[in-house]
Write an enzyme that holds these catalytic residues in place. Structure first.
Site, PDB file in Angstrom:
ATOM      1  N   GLU A 131      31.182  39.371  44.082  1.00  0.00           N
ATOM      2  CA  GLU A 131      31.585  38.404  45.110  1.00  0.00           C
ATOM      3  C   GLU A 131      30.400  38.036  45.989  1.00  0.00           C
ATOM      4  OE1 GLU A 131      33.037  37.317  49.235  1.00  0.00           O
ATOM      5  OE2 GLU A 131      31.760  38.958  48.565  1.00  0.00           O
ATOM      6  N   GLU A 132      29.539  39.025  46.270  1.00  0.00           N
ATOM      7  CA  GLU A 132      28.470  38.834  47.242  1.00  0.00           C
ATOM      8  C   GLU A 132      27.347  37.920  46.742  1.00  0.00           C
ATOM      9  OE1 GLU A 132      28.751  39.615  50.181  1.00  0.00           O
ATOM     10  OE2 GLU A 132      29.864  41.471  50.473  1.00  0.00           O
ATOM     11  N   ASP A 171      32.317  46.555  53.441  1.00  0.00           N
ATOM     12  CA  ASP A 171      32.480  45.206  52.912  1.00  0.00           C
ATOM     13  C   ASP A 171      32.105  45.262  51.440  1.00  0.00           C
ATOM     14  OD1 ASP A 171      32.552  42.512  52.336  1.00  0.00           O
ATOM     15  OD2 ASP A 171      30.749  42.029  53.460  1.00  0.00           O
ATOM     16  N   HIS A 224      26.302  43.867  55.881  1.00  0.00           N
ATOM     17  CA  HIS A 224      25.159  43.381  55.105  1.00  0.00           C
ATOM     18  C   HIS A 224      23.834  43.891  55.668  1.00  0.00           C
ATOM     19  CE1 HIS A 224      27.371  39.669  53.200  1.00  0.00           C
ATOM     20  NE2 HIS A 224      28.059  40.788  53.123  1.00  0.00           N
ATOM     21  N   ASP A 255      39.380  41.348  53.180  1.00  0.00           N
ATOM     22  CA  ASP A 255      37.921  41.194  53.246  1.00  0.00           C
ATOM     23  C   ASP A 255      37.486  40.595  54.582  1.00  0.00           C
ATOM     24  OD1 ASP A 255      35.305  41.282  52.456  1.00  0.00           O
ATOM     25  OD2 ASP A 255      35.403  39.543  51.122  1.00  0.00           O
ATOM     26  N   HIS A 301      36.867  42.826  46.704  1.00  0.00           N
ATOM     27  CA  HIS A 301      35.801  42.847  45.685  1.00  0.00           C
ATOM     28  C   HIS A 301      35.142  44.209  45.644  1.00  0.00           C
ATOM     29  CE1 HIS A 301      32.498  42.301  48.689  1.00  0.00           C
ATOM     30  NE2 HIS A 301      33.368  41.526  49.314  1.00  0.00           N
ATOM     31  N   ASP A 305      31.855  44.882  44.582  1.00  0.00           N
ATOM     32  CA  ASP A 305      30.402  44.965  44.797  1.00  0.00           C
ATOM     33  C   ASP A 305      30.077  44.985  46.280  1.00  0.00           C
ATOM     34  OD1 ASP A 305      31.204  42.198  44.981  1.00  0.00           O
ATOM     35  OD2 ASP A 305      29.089  41.644  44.928  1.00  0.00           O
TER      36      ASP A 305
END
Length: 484
Positions: A147-148, A117, A458, A171, A78, A80
């Site tokens: 995706e997030e 990520d 994150h 991922d 992904h 984003d």
């Protein structure tokens, strides 16, 4: 485009692309620029591509000699990234590039999340697409948007644009682990009306921070503090000792990260300031003791602003709000029996906004057992409604269940043993992977997820291992070469 020292790392093609995409703003909800970057990449390299209205991009490349009759393979990730900043850092994720740099054996970013990520999936996929040294079947490289924040790109993708049923998702965040299953998840947004009254008193600025935060799935079992949960506990303790009212509270930004900071303002009755400050000190000491190992940086600060008259949340309403934050069923609920050591079901609150006449919280509920996810959703809804809130669920996706007849897994295991001389770990993760969406769209899929070693994803402490990236790149090439 100005390149950083990251672009000089090996494997050079992978890190050059990672450096390039780090200069393109790509926070969730702001995917347009990175989507166009991928389209321009395809045009520049004379590759067929498809871009949908959401911004999802698929790039196609034919098979190399000797692989013309092999089943196609989808490489997938992904575009984003979670947008989080360290305390004191100001960064505009809509317009500014990331400041990435080499720190020993790691790549990291200055004051922000790194976006490995899942930027590393983009970088590796583009490196495969431009290499004339990688043997492979026909490739369909799919890079999705958002995706997030609920796998919105995967949800909206036209399934007819993909023919491959062998899927390599890039991922995962642990080298040497082949992921073959993941938890499903759903976002839970709860909204409360917060009627206001006008009062006079002493205003204090409140901050609870210093927490590590982290991924609400991968880090949920590490006993880290959540600034939102803890704020409910702090204020309930203080309300026992002093007359105070909330003016404003804010913290976190997304549902899938453990909230590491809450700040705001409260108004305290002039006669209760000493009692309020004492209660704050006592609960602060209590929490610091409890989190001495899991979150040693935890701190609560109060800054006395001065006397004022202002609108505050009413007494009855704020008591309900704080009780809700205190009793909402966050944390780990079930551990997997089938896969020891893996969290099965959990919940974490990711953000809070208490401003004006509403308070809103956003949480993510995860489970690899759909019935338990449904049950926890029902519990959260009942608790929310009991304290006057309205609960809405969105972005629901099912679990990706293990396929014990996977030929792709056999290929990956054999390639790992041949390449590294040892067996890989095979397991599932308590996090969302888009393979779950592909199973929903296409039914029978043969999928794995791999990736290099990453730390603190994150969060502003996110790091990507340089040697692990090099090893994973060689491993990916070996897998593709074996997919005949």
């Amino acid at each position: 485009m100005v390149m950083s020292d990251v672009s000089m790392l090996e494997p050079k093609s992978v890190f050059q692309y990672f450096d390039e995409i780090s200069a393109v703003p790509r926070a969730s909800k702001f995917n347009a620029k990175i989507s166009e970057y991928l389209v321009n990449f395809a045009k520049k390299n004379n590759l067929e591509y498809y871009q949908d209205e959401l911004g999802n991009v698929i790039i196609y490349k034919g098979a190399t000699p000797g692989y013309e009759t092999a089943e196609p393979v989808m490489l997938q990730g992904h575009m984003d990234m979670v947008a989080a900043v360290a305390e004191g850092c100001e960064h505009d994720f809509e317009t500014q590039p990331l400041e990435i740099y080499v720190d020993g054996n790691y790549v990291t970013a200055a004051g922000t999340t790194l976006g490995a990520d899942n930027g590393i999936a983009i970088a590796m996929a583009l490196a495969v697409l431009t290499s004339d040294q990688v043997s492979h079947p026909a490739l369909e490289v799919l890079i999705t948007v958002d995706e997030e924040i609920g796998m919105l790109g995967a949800e909206g993708l036209d399934p007819s644009k993909i023919s491959a049923r062998r899927i390599i998702n890039i991922d995962s965040e642990s080298e040497g682990v082949i992921t073959v299953g993941c938890a499903g998840a759903v976002d839970c947004i709860t909204t409360f009306e917060t009627p206001r009254v006008t009062k006079s008193g002493v205003c204090y600025k409140y901050t609870l921070d210093g927490l590590q935060g982290g991924h609400s799935g991968m880090d949920i079992d590490k006993e880290r503090g959540n600034a939102i949960d803890l704020t409910g506990r702090v204020f309930l303790d203080c309300l026992k000792e002093a007359r105070m009212n909330i003016i404003r509270l804010t913290g976190g930004a997304v549902t899938n990260a453990i909230c590491n900071k809450v700040s705001g303002e409260v108004l305290v009755h002039p006669d209760d300031c000493i009692a309020f400050e004492k209660a704050m000190r006592e609960v602060s000491a209590e929490l610091k003791s409890e989190y001495e190992i899991a979150d040693p940086g935890l701190k609560i600060t109060m800054e006395r602003v001065g006397e004022m008259e202002t609108e505050v949340v009413s007494d009855e309403c704020q008591m309900n709000l704080m009780k809700y934050l205190f009793v909402i069923p966050t944390g780990v609920h079930h551990m997997s029996v089938a896969l020891p050591g893996i969290v099965e079901t959990s919940m974490s609150i990711g953000f809070i906004r208490l401003e004006g006449d509403t308070m809103q919280t956003g949480a993510m509920i995860r489970s690899s057992v759909d019935s338990r996810k449904k049950n926890l959703c029902q519990r959260v809804k009942m608790v929310s409604e009991a304290y006057g809130g309205k609960c809405e669920f969105s972005g629901d996706y099912g679990a990706w269940e293990f396929n014990n007849h996977s030929t792709l897994l056999d290929i990956c295991v054999d390639a790992f043993e041949l390449h590294f001389g040892k067996k890989p770990e095979v397991g599932a993760v308590h996090a969302g992977l888009e393979c779950g969406k592909w199973a929903e769209k296409w039914g029978a899929i043969d999928a794995v997820s791999i990736g290099p070693e990453m730390m603190e994803v994150h969060s502003p402490n996110e790091k990507l291992s340089i040697p692990s990236t090099a090893r994973t790149w060689e491993y990916l090439k070996a897998i593709l070469a074996a997919c005949k």
